[in-house]
Scaffold this motif. Structure first.
Motif, PDB file in Angstrom:
ATOM      1  N   GLY A 154      43.999  19.997 -42.196  1.00 46.20           N
ATOM      2  CA  GLY A 154      44.613  20.672 -43.334  1.00 46.20           C
ATOM      3  C   GLY A 154      44.273  22.142 -43.313  1.00 46.20           C
ATOM      4  O   GLY A 154      43.952  22.712 -42.269  1.00 46.20           O
ATOM      5  N   ASP A 163      50.615  17.738 -38.396  1.00 49.14           N
ATOM      6  CA  ASP A 163      51.366  18.359 -39.489  1.00 49.14           C
ATOM      7  C   ASP A 163      50.381  18.793 -40.566  1.00 49.14           C
ATOM      8  O   ASP A 163      49.860  17.974 -41.312  1.00 49.14           O
ATOM      9  CB  ASP A 163      52.372  17.363 -40.053  1.00 49.14           C
ATOM     10  N   TYR A 164      50.110  20.082 -40.641  1.00 48.46           N
ATOM     11  CA  TYR A 164      49.171  20.617 -41.614  1.00 48.46           C
ATOM     12  C   TYR A 164      49.828  20.806 -42.982  1.00 48.46           C
ATOM     13  O   TYR A 164      49.157  21.084 -43.951  1.00 48.46           O
ATOM     14  CB  TYR A 164      48.611  21.961 -41.131  1.00 48.46           C
ATOM     15  N   GLY A 165      51.122  20.656 -43.043  1.00 49.74           N
ATOM     16  CA  GLY A 165      51.843  20.895 -44.284  1.00 49.74           C
ATOM     17  C   GLY A 165      51.991  22.391 -44.515  1.00 49.74           C
ATOM     18  O   GLY A 165      51.501  23.214 -43.749  1.00 49.74           O
ATOM     19  N   PRO A 166      52.634  22.747 -45.604  1.00 49.81           N
ATOM     20  CA  PRO A 166      52.830  24.171 -45.893  1.00 49.81           C
ATOM     21  C   PRO A 166      51.514  24.834 -46.292  1.00 49.81           C
ATOM     22  O   PRO A 166      50.627  24.190 -46.856  1.00 49.81           O
ATOM     23  CB  PRO A 166      53.812  24.168 -47.066  1.00 49.81           C
ATOM     24  N   ARG A 213      45.535  19.751 -48.206  1.00 47.53           N
ATOM     25  CA  ARG A 213      46.749  19.306 -47.519  1.00 47.53           C
ATOM     26  C   ARG A 213      47.729  18.797 -48.562  1.00 47.53           C
ATOM     27  O   ARG A 213      47.344  18.061 -49.478  1.00 47.53           O
ATOM     28  CB  ARG A 213      46.439  18.217 -46.496  1.00 47.53           C
ATOM     29  N   GLU A 214      48.979  19.197 -48.431  1.00 48.79           N
ATOM     30  CA  GLU A 214      50.054  18.788 -49.349  1.00 48.79           C
ATOM     31  C   GLU A 214      49.707  19.100 -50.803  1.00 48.79           C
ATOM     32  O   GLU A 214      49.965  18.310 -51.706  1.00 48.79           O
ATOM     33  CB  GLU A 214      50.355  17.292 -49.182  1.00 48.79           C
TER      34      GLU A 214
END
Length: 126
Positions: free
Chosen positions: A79, A27-30, A106-107
């Motif tokens: 990320g 999950d790389y995030g948005p 990331r995030e």
């Protein structure tokens, strides 16, 4: 004795193997649309005159996975990677020249930054 040697050898091979995981499930995030602001805030922490920072942006954020220490698997992260160069004033008030950087976001936070030769290597291998 042969069993012990075989067992020891198989443990060594297993311990040295690369981690086995599915990178497609990370999950790389948005995508960080505000990556320039994130990097500018981080860069201001490491220069003598934060208002004098000059930045040359290299690329848009790219998804990237890192293993920082391949021998131990330590500090594995992923990320959005951004490549850029930073120039800031030194203690005498003159500019030092542009220095390549790579930051992993990331995030909405900068989680890792590489400088100089390591940044160039990371950015050219993407």
């Amino acid at each position: 004795m042969k069993f012990k040697l075989t067992t020891l050898l198989s443990l060594c091979i297993t311990a040295c193997a690369a981690p086995n995981f599915d990178m497609s499930k990370l999950d790389y995030g948005p995508e960080p649309l505000n990556y320039k602001e994130i990097i500018m805030e981080q860069s201001k922490l490491f220069v003598n005159d934060p208002e004098s920072i000059q930045v040359k942006w290299g690329n848009f954020p790219l998804r990237k996975h890192f293993i920082y220490n391949r021998w131990t698997g330590e500090r594995e992260s992923h990320g959005w990677m951004v490549c850029y160069s930073v120039n800031g004033k030194n203690a005498y008030g003159g500019y030092d020249g542009f220095s390549p950087r790579m930051t992993l976001i990331r995030e909405g936070k900068a989680v890792y930054t590489e400088y100089d030769a390591r940044a160039v290597k990371s950015c050219t291998q993407s």
